[in-house]
Design a protein around this motif. Structure first.
Motif, PDB file in Angstrom:
ATOM      1  N   ASP A  93       0.833  -1.207   0.000  1.00  0.00           N
ATOM      2  CA  ASP A  93       0.000   0.000   0.000  1.00  0.00           C
ATOM      3  C   ASP A  93       0.866   1.254   0.000  1.00  0.00           C
ATOM      4  O   ASP A  93       0.633   2.187  -0.774  1.00  0.00           O
ATOM      5  CB  ASP A  93      -0.901  -0.020   1.248  1.00  0.00           C
ATOM      6  CG  ASP A  93      -1.652   1.280   1.400  1.00  0.00           C
ATOM      7  OD1 ASP A  93      -2.567   1.514   0.590  1.00  0.00           O
ATOM      8  OD2 ASP A  93      -1.308   2.070   2.299  1.00  0.00           O
ATOM      9  N   ARG A  97       1.069   4.129  -2.961  1.00  0.00           N
ATOM     10  CA  ARG A  97       0.799   5.560  -2.723  1.00  0.00           C
ATOM     11  C   ARG A  97       2.010   6.400  -3.128  1.00  0.00           C
ATOM     12  O   ARG A  97       1.880   7.451  -3.744  1.00  0.00           O
ATOM     13  CB  ARG A  97       0.427   5.780  -1.253  1.00  0.00           C
ATOM     14  CG  ARG A  97      -0.955   5.210  -0.929  1.00  0.00           C
ATOM     15  CD  ARG A  97      -1.430   5.562   0.456  1.00  0.00           C
ATOM     16  NE  ARG A  97      -0.702   4.897   1.514  1.00  0.00           N
ATOM     17  CZ  ARG A  97      -0.090   5.496   2.522  1.00  0.00           C
ATOM     18  NH1 ARG A  97      -0.102   6.806   2.613  1.00  0.00           N
ATOM     19  NH2 ARG A  97       0.536   4.797   3.442  1.00  0.00           N
ATOM     20  N   THR A 134       2.023  -4.321  -8.009  1.00  0.00           N
ATOM     21  CA  THR A 134       3.187  -4.061  -7.137  1.00  0.00           C
ATOM     22  C   THR A 134       4.468  -4.024  -7.967  1.00  0.00           C
ATOM     23  O   THR A 134       5.312  -3.136  -7.788  1.00  0.00           O
ATOM     24  CB  THR A 134       3.304  -5.164  -6.053  1.00  0.00           C
ATOM     25  OG1 THR A 134       2.085  -5.207  -5.325  1.00  0.00           O
ATOM     26  CG2 THR A 134       4.448  -4.893  -5.102  1.00  0.00           C
TER      27      THR A 134
END
Ligand code: C5P
Length: 398
Positions: A93, A97, A134
């Motif tokens: 995460d 971001r 990812t």
């Protein structure tokens, strides 16, 4: 060793189970003399308390954009004057971001507002790591100039086995220290020999010496830290000596094998550093079967090994060649004699009683300009001093 004295590191901690390793990392950084500002995401505080980091860093820990009036500009101030921001662990995460320039908590905001290098140590479940999203994010971050440390493969907190495990605290510490070293050898290729050689007498016995390889490995590491592409030709050293920093490692046993490996790797090299304690002689012939005891005397005929360094240095296209002279006496005379005989720009001399096998060393450098003693220290510190000197002689600037 105060390797990070005077350095200020911002350590970002995001919400993953590997956050506990960040506590150990904080301890290592502080022990090495760094000032550590820890910045935790809200999720990170669910895994390890801010109090833990505050105690280890000896400073207040940053946890929120809204920490109060006296910290009004934390998102900018924390990274000003810092030498690096290291985020460990960095969750999927957080990486997402960061990749997209989001600034929706203190850590992402200060990463966007920073004016120093950023390193991240991903840590997540293997499926999360393998997700195309990812992988895209990590590739984009690398392209944006972010340094990605790890992850590695292994057993994960969830019980699964695969890639996504964060590097250990000591590995992250070593990577950060390496990252912060001056980089005068960027774009240079360095070939080194290290360790002893073993000259077989029969299938189980042979002639060797007590060289541990530690100085050669430390020099290989110092060259890599300085930005060089490193090829390490290692004689038979203790198995636990890792060389993760080398781009290539070739393990050999005898002087003849070492010579062949060096000559194969030589084209295109800018520097050759011969640290290996190569056996001067080898048995004229190794017995095919174990030599049986019985005779009162046993004569072994020895023949001279080729001098690898002299051979490389004599080539018309020779790289910058550095020799070592480990002597038990008359250091200056013997070292300078070797330098002239092998026509080397630099010889590193040490007394065997000061260095062989141990973790510290005291060396003196011999070059055209004269004699330069370096301060005694750990082998890596001494190696960094030698690399600085080589870069100066080669007129490499950062
Ligand atoms: O002449 P001496 O063996 O003392 O020289 C030591 C230097 O030469 C070291 O740099 C060592 O690695 C290198 N050497 C070599 N091949 C040999 C002997 C020494 O490369 N056969």
């Amino acid at each position: 060793m105060n390797e990070l004295a005077g350095k200020r590191i911002v350590l970002g901690v995001t919400g993953g189970i590997a956050a506990y390793k960040a506590a150990e990392l904080t301890r290592l950084l502080v022990k090495a003399g760094a000032t550590v500002d820890v910045v935790m995401t809200e999720a990170a505080t669910r895994f390890v308390s801010a109090m833990t980091f505050q105690a280890l860093a000896g400073r207040d820990v940053w946890t929120s954009l809204w920490d109060g009036d006296q910290r009004g500009m934390a998102h900018i101030d924390v990274t000003r004057g810092a030498d690096a921001v290291l985020v460990a662990p960095a969750t999927a995460d957080f990486l997402a971001r960061l990749t997209h320039g989001m600034a929706n908590d203190l850590l992402t905001t200060l990463c966007q507002a920073r004016d120093c290098p950023l390193l991240v140590a991903p840590a997540m479940n293997r499926q999360m790591w393998e997700q195309p999203a990812t992988q895209r994010n990590v590739a984009q971050l690398a392209a944006d100039g972010v340094t990605i440390l790890g992850p590695t493969a292994g057993e994960q907190a969830c019980g699964e086995i695969g890639e996504g495990r964060m590097l250990e605290a000591q590995q992250l510490f070593d990577a950060l220290v390496a990252f912060l070293q001056p980089k005068p050898l960027v774009g240079k290729k360095v070939l080194l020999t290290a360790g002893p050689t073993f000259e077989a007498l029969d299938p189980v016995r042979g002639l060797t010496n007590t060289s541990s390889g530690k100085m050669g490995f430390a020099l290989a590491r110092a060259c890599a830290e300085a930005g060089a592409e490193v090829t390490l030709v290692a004689g038979p050293v203790c198995e636990s000596q890792s060389s993760w920093y080398a781009n290539k490692r070739i393990d050999v046993t005898s002087a003849l094998e070492m010579r062949a490996a060096v000559l194969t790797a030589l084209p295109g090299q800018d520097v050759f550093i011969a640290v290996a304690a190569v056996a001067d002689y080898r048995p004229a012939a190794a017995a095919e079967h174990k030599i049986k005891k019985g005779a009162q005397t046993l004569t072994i005929e020895l023949v001279a090994n080729p001098d690898i360094l002299a051979e490389v240095a004599a080539r018309p296209d020779a790289p910058f060649c550095v020799g070592f002279a480990a002597e038990s006496r008359n250091l200056a005379e013997y070292a300078e004699g070797k330098r002239r005989a092998k026509k080397l720009p630099l010889v590193v001399g040490n007394l065997v009683q000061d260095g062989l096998g141990g973790d510290t060393n005291q060396v003196t450098l011999f070059d055209d300009a004269g004699v330069h003693p370096l301060p005694a220290g750990g082998k890596l510190t001494v190696a960094r001093g030698i690399v600085t000197h080589i870069a100066r002689l080669m007129k490499c600037t950062e």
